[in-house]
Design a protein around this motif. Sequence first.
Motif: not given
Length: 566
Positions: A234-252
């Motif tokens: 459900h997560l990868d096929l229905s909701q889809g995959v996102l990307y945060p600009e700057g990668g997960f380093a930007a999330l941190v």
Amino acid sequence: MTRPHAKMRAASATHPLPGRPRQPLAVTVIGGGISGLATAGLLARDGHAVQLLEQSGTLGGRAGRWESGGFHFDTGPSWYLMPEVIDHWFRLMGSSAADELRLTRLDPGYRVFFEGHDQPVDVPAGRAGAVGLFESLSPGTGEALARYLDDAQDAYVVALERFLYDDFSSLRGLAHRDVLRRGPRLAAMLGQSLHGRIARRFPDRREQQILGYPAVFLGTTPYRAPALYQLMSHLDLSQGVLYPEGGFAALVDAMVRLAVAAGVQIRTGARVTRIVTGPAPGGPRVEGVVWTDDDGREHRKGASIVVGAADLHHLETEILPEDLRTHPEHVWDRRDPGPGAVLACLGVRGPLPQLAHHSLFFTGDWRDTFQRIDRGAAPAEATSVYVSRTSATDPGVAPPGCESLFVLVPSAAAPEWGRGGVDGAGAPGIEAVADAAVRQIAAWAGIPDLPERIVVRRTYGPADFAEGVNAWRGGALGLAHTLAQSAFLRPANVSRTVDGLLYAGASVRPGIGVPMCLISAELVLKRVRGVRAPGPLGPPVVPLRACDVSEAAPPAHDREGVPWPT
């Protein structure tokens, strides 16, 4: 990157969370990974005096980063899934994911190269596209996938509402009508492997692998994961995959920013060596921690609450007295550390349109890949490989005209294999696995000159996880999500022997992955508040709005910049 008004939101983080917090306490959080930052931020915003101690010089834990020659790499998580859970943490902190991050929905979500098939398969973003893809691969399976995704969504909803935000300090939540109504179906899914459930419905091996690979995100295999984890589709096929600009380093970075704004005091280069306890009427209770700085000087910090947000095995067997351990050494003999990994960060000269943002390479004999991991053997020459080409979406991670690749080869959790290194300087076995992966990518994706175009290279091995983040047996993710290590059977978020000692992170409930680590932080907050009811605190967990996410743009070498979400 931060939106222009995000600083105003961050300033509001000093306002208390909704609900009734307890009297302010002195809290020490051990570990500056995702779970440590999340826990520290929530407790500080709830009015507590929080200090976070991180042994390394950088924050993020497994969500690491490396830069060289103008190339930027995430060295840990790279799939942005369960966006509503991530957004919920930001909202508890007085902001939102849309305010703190530039999010792009990837389309295709990922590309898959299958051994024995000349052409890769692009998995489109969204349920309708996935159903159409399956119908094209094997006529009649589109409808089967629609039913499968219905079940996956239902399992995800009940997990989110009844299981994930529950520390199972009481099992009353399992008697809720939503759970009882689904009882027979849930029991059947727990008694069946994910692969078994998939294979009965989808005859095409490619479809089986698309639906089964998310088990690796859970630190296990489709042959060992309970069928309940079909919810991952459900997560990868229905909701889809996102990307945060700057990668997960930007999330941190965003999490650090909000945690500091909430009042968290962060010390890096601070290695905790001992949890200090003292007598209390109800038994031993935490009094603080002892830690050493980079110069070897010893410090003692008093605390009413200590949150271990590092690897549970390390916390219990290295820095807690033996007679106070909830999880002594002999208990770990029966536990599954999940897989290790060999990683390679590759800076490549010239464009690589053959690869999508996320590309998966699956061998025909999938069982062999997983069996080698289980018995500690080296990967085969051709094995299952994951490649993240972040420069396909984010031009800022590579110099102009170049590409940034992150390669992950699932392997045994075997720190004896050694560490990686820069420009081939890692342990010979680690470099050999990376070399084989590069040759495989070059051959399968039709990039014959790939090895010659690599201008920056760094590898990581299981020993890097063991030494860098104290990962038990060099596991890359955390305790595997087998049936015996899921839900209430997973280690709890609280010590049974020491009052005031709590746990967060991938080793404990609810489990592996960035969203799960954020939920574990909220479970700690609920425990400190004395809340035992299942479910999240504060605002409801709701899907991100379409206007908070950009659609995928053309490849980086065909465009300039990434548009703001609208």
